[in-house]
Design a protein around this motif. Structure first.
Motif: not given
Ligand code: SAM
Length: 158
Positions: A76, A107-108, A111, A126-127, A129, A131, A136
């Motif tokens: 992700m 990820g943390g 990332g 998922f966009g 943005i 989260l 997430m």
């Protein structure tokens, strides 16, 4: 079929814990669901690029140690391929034809290590943005559940 969610960082918020537990319970009729929570590294506020890369690398080592060559891996990432819920459902369908274990990686705060992105069979977003990793986890469990509902043609997905 196994669904494994690997997440860097602790889940601390009770309101998220309850929501995630609910979707994991709902998902359990489609397969064995496992959440693997990995320790994150402390991230100093004014870390250099090199320090950040070292942190990501340590977290990346922990993630990679949990994967096997046979896993189908969804990493992700905000900059990944933007997908709709229907496309996620199709991706899951295709992944299930290739592997018995589907792994989703969150990820943390910094990332994901580039090696984890490279290992991914699919790098998805998922966009654009950002989260927090805990939220997430909730969004991801709901979206995986939704993907199965779409596959079943359930009115859950409208
Ligand atoms: C706080 S975010 C990390 C932010 C970091 N600056 C980055 O650019 O990746 C923690 C994790 O949540 C996941 N995440 C957050 N927002 C996302 C989004 N919109 N799409 C996909 N994954 C997301 C990613 O796995 C990310 O590594």
């Amino acid at each position: 079929m196994r669904i494994k969610i690997i997440s860097v960082g602790k889940l601390k918020e009770k309101y998220l814990t309850a929501g995630i537990a609910e979707y994991v319970k709902r998902l359990s009729r489609f397969g064995q669901v496992e959440i693997v929570e990995l320790a994150d590294e402390k991230t100093p506020d004014k870390a250099s690029e090199k320090e950040n890369a070292q942190i990501l690398s340590k977290e990346g080592d922990r993630i990679l140690a949990k994967l096997t060559d046979r896993d189908f891996v969804f990493s992700m990432a905000i900059e990944g391929k933007l997908i709709s819920s229907e496309e996620l459902s199709t991706s899951l369908e295709q992944a299930m034809q290739q592997a018995s274990t589907l792994v989703f990686i969150i990820g943390g705060s910094l990332g994901l290590d580039p090696r984890v992105k490279k290992r991914a069979n699919a790098l998805i977003s998922f966009g654009r943005i950002t989260l927090p990793h805990q939220l997430m986890r909730l969004v991801l469990t709901e979206q995986i559940y939704r993907a199965f509902m779409i596959r079943e043609g359930s009115p859950y997905h409208k």
